[in-house]
Design a protein around this motif. Structure first.
Motif: not given
Length: 415
Positions: A294-314
């Protein structure tokens, strides 16, 4: 002037040679072929798992790769069609890939004989043949994590714990999709039923799981003490509605690992209270690896998909699976140096010991004999707001599970 020119030319040549030598010394990228169903049956999980794989690869590369070797995760869609899966495998094999993951039992079964013959690594976490944990037979296949056989056995161990370690007279219902995924635990459940003295009642559910009215009416009449469920996605939501309609307490329900936060939301957080699942990864987002991504990528809008998908056990499952994949590469380099080959990667896998990705998952130890890593899971219960562990990480009835594994693997003919 001619002397200066020759000196300059020699200097440039030396610089070029040094540059070429440095370039030649750069390790080859470590590449993983991710042949997934991104369009049909498994889309309730594959986007989160593949997103996690890509995010973790980016984190590894940001930190210098695998001892200098960059990581490449190559994602392709096979639509859960075995032939398309084979085509994905063959194409990436021609491109030099030697580590594959399918996250599909039908595709894994189709690729397995080819991988064995080609001496390529087939990762098979949470899918495929349960007996592939037997490394003495399936020496190029690694179903790291709990097989469905092991997971079902651990569910029975938990139920036994609830009954003061005496299951005589206890009724256990097994609600399952009536095709290979759902049918796989039946053999081990029957074996444990005979061993422990509980009554096993089978409730097959026709695909795609939308019509469960008859099943749950029968469950109401039979009154099992516990219900183990081997279904996927929206079928859990249908089951919860039928349980409510039939007055069956949610506390009786123990799901296979394929139940996530989307399902809880669709059931309703309050309505799902008491529901349980088996899992080999922690739920929620309170662990170090997630926070770092989260700190390195999603907080900088640089993840590989929607942040919502990361809040999932899968998503957590994907991080766990690919933590293992990359840890094996590190072990391979530590043992044999660069370049990483199929043979050295295999050795790297079998050097993994008590690895839990800093608390993300059950600790695993892979050996040449046990390609599953130990088969540990724990039971978690939804308390209306979060998942609460009900057990430690356990691997129960290993003698029984391995007896079934050995009996099954002995029949493998390589075709």
């Amino acid at each position: 002037m001619q002397s200066i020119g020759r000196t300059l030319a020699l200097a440039l040549l030396a610089t070029g040679l040094l540059s070429a030598s440095a370039k030649a010394a750069d390790p080859e990228p470590f590449r993983v072929g991710v042949c997934y169903d991104l369009s049909k049956a498994y889309t309730f999980a594959t986007p989160q798992v593949s997103q996690a794989a890509l995010d973790l690869a980016d984190l590894v590369n940001m930190k210098g790769g695998i001892d200098g070797a960059q990581v490449e995760v190559i994602v392709r869609d096979h639509g859960n069609e075995p032939q398309r899966g084979v085509e994905c495998y063959e194409q990436l094999k021609r491109d030099g890939v030697f580590v594959f993951d399918t996250l599909s039992t039908p595709v894994s079964l189709a690729i397995l004989p080819r991988a064995m013959k080609d001496q390529r690594i087939l990762m098979q976490s949470l899918v495929g043949r349960g007996d592939a944990v037997d490394g003495t037979v399936f020496n190029w296949v690694y179903p790291i994590g709990p097989t469905y056989w092991g997971q079902a056995a651990n569910d029975i161990a938990y139920i036994k714990q609830l009954h003061d370690r005496d299951l005589s007279g206890v009724k256990v219902g097994f609600v399952y999709f009536d095709y290979p995924f759902g049918q796989e635990p039946i053999e081990i459940l029957k074996t444990l039923s005979e061993k422990e003295g509980f009554e096993l009642i089978l409730y097959p559910v026709p695909l795609p799981g939308n019509d469960q009215a008859g099943v749950w009416s029968k469950v109401r009449r039979d009154k099992p003490d516990h219900i183990i469920s081997w279904m996927l996605g929206g079928a859990h939501v249908v089951a919860s509605k039928e349980m409510k309609r039939n007055g069956i307490p949610m506390e009786k329900y123990i799901s296979v690992n394929w139940l996530n936060e989307v399902d809880i939301s669709n059931i309703g957080a309050a309505a799902a209270k008491g529901l349980k699942r088996g899992t080999n990864v922690v739920g929620g987002q309170d662990f170090a690896l997630y926070k770092e991504i989260m700190s390195e990528f999603y907080d900088k809008d640089n993840g590989n998909g929607p942040v919502e998908k990361t809040r999932d056990v899968f998503y957590n499952t994907g991080l766990a699976m690919y933590s293992i994949v990359f840890e094996a590469a590190r072990q391979a380099v530590s043992l044999h140096g660069h370049p990483i080959t199929a043979e050295t990667y295999k050795a790297g896998l079998e050097a993994i010991e008590k690895f839990d990705a800093n608390g993300l998952m059950a600790p695993i130890t892979v050996t040449a004999e046990d390609h599953g890593g130990g088969g540990r899971t724990r039971i978690e219960m939804w308390d209306g707001a979060t998942w609460v562990p009900q057990t430690d990480w356990i691997a129960a009835y290993q003698d029984v599970v391995w007896e079934v594994v050995k009996e099954s693997s002995s029949k493998f003919d390589g075709k």
